[in-house]
Design an enzyme around this catalytic site. Structure first.
Site, PDB file in Angstrom:
ATOM      1  N   CYS A   1       0.456   8.526   3.583  1.00 17.71           N
ATOM      2  CA  CYS A   1      -1.018   8.270   3.479  1.00 17.71           C
ATOM      3  C   CYS A   1      -1.220   6.872   2.990  1.00 17.71           C
ATOM      4  CB  CYS A   1      -1.892   9.307   2.603  1.00 17.71           C
ATOM      5  SG  CYS A   1      -3.489   8.774   2.174  1.00 17.71           S
ATOM      6  N   VAL A   2      -1.641   5.926   3.695  1.00 15.30           N
ATOM      7  CA  VAL A   2      -1.709   4.549   3.176  1.00 15.30           C
ATOM      8  C   VAL A   2      -3.443   4.276   3.249  1.00 15.30           C
ATOM      9  CG1 VAL A   2      -1.095   2.221   3.473  1.00 15.30           C
ATOM     10  CG2 VAL A   2       0.560   4.150   4.561  1.00 15.30           C
ATOM     11  N   ILE A   3      -3.947   3.923   2.273  1.00 11.55           N
ATOM     12  CA  ILE A   3      -5.247   3.599   2.054  1.00 11.55           C
ATOM     13  C   ILE A   3      -5.555   2.100   1.969  1.00 11.55           C
ATOM     14  CG2 ILE A   3      -7.286   4.159   0.667  1.00 11.55           C
ATOM     15  CD1 ILE A   3      -5.954   6.868   0.166  1.00 11.55           C
TER      16      ILE A   3
ATOM     17  N   ARG B   1      -8.812  14.278   6.389  1.00 14.50           N
ATOM     18  CA  ARG B   1      -7.838  14.464   7.456  1.00 14.50           C
ATOM     19  C   ARG B   1      -6.722  15.116   6.790  1.00 14.50           C
ATOM     20  NH1 ARG B   1     -11.077  10.459   8.412  1.00 14.50           N
ATOM     21  NH2 ARG B   1     -11.479  10.013  10.640  1.00 14.50           N
TER      22      ARG B   1
ATOM     23  N   HIS C   1      -2.007  -5.759   2.014  1.00 12.67           N
ATOM     24  CA  HIS C   1      -0.786  -4.805   1.946  1.00 12.67           C
ATOM     25  C   HIS C   1      -0.872  -3.748   2.976  1.00 12.67           C
ATOM     26  CE1 HIS C   1       2.543  -3.938  -0.561  1.00 12.67           C
ATOM     27  NE2 HIS C   1       2.186  -2.599  -0.772  1.00 12.67           N
TER      28      HIS C   1
ATOM     29  N   PHE D   1       3.313   8.342  -2.796  1.00 16.16           N
ATOM     30  CA  PHE D   1       2.423   7.567  -3.084  1.00 16.16           C
ATOM     31  C   PHE D   1       1.229   8.333  -2.534  1.00 16.16           C
ATOM     32  CE2 PHE D   1      -0.227   4.043  -3.150  1.00 16.16           C
ATOM     33  CZ  PHE D   1       0.223   3.146  -3.962  1.00 16.16           C
TER      34      PHE D   1
ATOM     35  N   PHE E   1       4.751  11.049  13.760  1.00 17.40           N
ATOM     36  CA  PHE E   1       3.908   9.963  12.875  1.00 17.40           C
ATOM     37  C   PHE E   1       2.780  11.005  12.190  1.00 17.40           C
ATOM     38  CE2 PHE E   1       0.489   6.706  12.259  1.00 17.40           C
ATOM     39  CZ  PHE E   1       1.349   5.738  11.548  1.00 17.40           C
TER      40      PHE E   1
ATOM     41  N   PHE F   1       6.386   2.922   3.171  1.00 15.17           N
ATOM     42  CA  PHE F   1       7.319   2.140   3.620  1.00 15.17           C
ATOM     43  C   PHE F   1       8.716   2.262   3.609  1.00 15.17           C
ATOM     44  CE2 PHE F   1       9.384  -2.236   3.324  1.00 15.17           C
ATOM     45  CZ  PHE F   1       8.829  -2.852   4.365  1.00 15.17           C
ATOM     46  N   GLU F   2       8.992   3.304   2.841  1.00 17.16           N
ATOM     47  CA  GLU F   2      10.300   3.856   2.698  1.00 17.16           C
ATOM     48  C   GLU F   2      10.702   5.050   3.644  1.00 17.16           C
ATOM     49  OE1 GLU F   2       8.804   3.078  -0.450  1.00 17.16           O
ATOM     50  OE2 GLU F   2       9.776   1.194  -0.460  1.00 17.16           O
TER      51      GLU F   2
HETATM   52  N1  INI Z   1       2.331   3.213  -0.044  1.00 20.43           N
HETATM   53  C1  INI Z   1       1.882   4.257   0.475  1.00 20.43           C
HETATM   54  O1  INI Z   1       2.463   5.250   1.031  1.00 20.43           O
HETATM   55  N2  INI Z   1       0.239   4.301   0.751  1.00 20.43           N
HETATM   56  C2  INI Z   1      -0.368   3.258   0.092  1.00 20.43           C
HETATM   57  O2  INI Z   1      -1.489   3.426   0.260  1.00 20.43           O
HETATM   58  C3  INI Z   1       0.190   2.344  -0.486  1.00 20.43           C
HETATM   59  N3  INI Z   1      -0.520   1.144  -1.067  1.00 20.43           N
HETATM   60  O3  INI Z   1      -1.737   1.015  -0.906  1.00 20.43           O
HETATM   61  O4  INI Z   1       0.199   0.100  -1.720  1.00 20.43           O
HETATM   62  C4  INI Z   1       1.800   2.271  -0.549  1.00 20.43           C
HETATM   63  N4  INI Z   1       2.377   1.385  -1.061  1.00 20.43           N
HETATM   64  C5  INI Z   1       3.954   1.419  -1.560  1.00 20.43           C
HETATM   65  C6  INI Z   1       4.723   1.152  -0.472  1.00 20.43           C
HETATM   66  O5  INI Z   1       4.494   2.219   0.542  1.00 20.43           O
HETATM   67  C7  INI Z   1       6.290   0.982  -1.026  1.00 20.43           C
HETATM   68  O6  INI Z   1       6.589   2.396  -1.650  1.00 20.43           O
HETATM   69  C8  INI Z   1       6.461  -0.222  -1.991  1.00 20.43           C
HETATM   70  O7  INI Z   1       5.905  -1.335  -1.357  1.00 20.43           O
HETATM   71  C9  INI Z   1       7.993  -0.369  -2.392  1.00 20.43           C
HETATM   72  O8  INI Z   1       8.838  -0.800  -1.158  1.00 20.43           O
END
Ligand code: INI
Length: 157
Positions: free
Chosen positions: A73-75, A120, A81, A15, A106, A50-51
């Protein structure tokens, strides 16, 4: 110091791949610059941040890695969410390191927008992947010194 046979696992999220590929590049380049060879590094790609903890735990269960480096990277978006992912993933990664007495690093960007993430990921604020590699190398050394009872005494002064 890391040893010649130290093994590293990198778990990287697909992602936001345009960012996480830069983190992976920075991480690999830094490990290699520090004498670690490619054949001692395994890379696992997961769907999203998340995984990451699930894959990291499965790798730790193999009992063959000296460090697991987590890159993602989570935005922030328009909903909560972002907060759920950041809280769950950061807590799980911290918990894995504590439980397994192994560095679980991390290297996950948590940013308000794409520009902050780019800054970053090799931009003007450095590269989180590079920092993660350095932290892994340093933690392997620290844990080895603790286990060998060879901590430098000046650490306590
Ligand atoms: N996963 C990320 O790594 N970064 C994000 O910004 C993100 N957003 O924004 O939704 C994201 N979502 C997916 C999540 O990590 C899981 O793969 C999904 O929920 C399935 O479990």
């Amino acid at each position: 110091m890391t040893k010649i046979n130290d093994k590293f696992a990198i778990v990287v999220s697909k992602f936001n791949e345009f960012i996480t590929e830069k983190l992976l590049d920075g991480c690999l380049q830094t490990l290699i610059k520090n004498g670690i060879t490619k054949d001692t590094i395994d890379i696992v790609k997961v769907p999203g941040s998340f995984e990451i903890p699930t894959a990291a735990k499965a790798l730790l269960d193999l009992n063959k890695y000296n460090a697991v480096i987590c890159l993602g990277c989570v935005i922030r978006g328009e909903t909560s969410h972002y907060d759920h992912i950041c809280t769950a993933v950061s807590n799980a990664i911290a918990q894995l390191g504590v439980s397994y007495s192994t560095p679980v690093i991390f290297g996950i960007i948590t940013s308000e927008n794409v520009n902050q993430a780019l800054d970053r990921a090799g931009g003007k604020v450095g590269n989180k992947g590079t920092e993660a590699a350095i932290s892994a190398i340093e933690m392997i050394s620290i844990l080895r010194e603790i286990k060998d009872n060879s901590l430098c005494k000046t650490t306590y002064q």
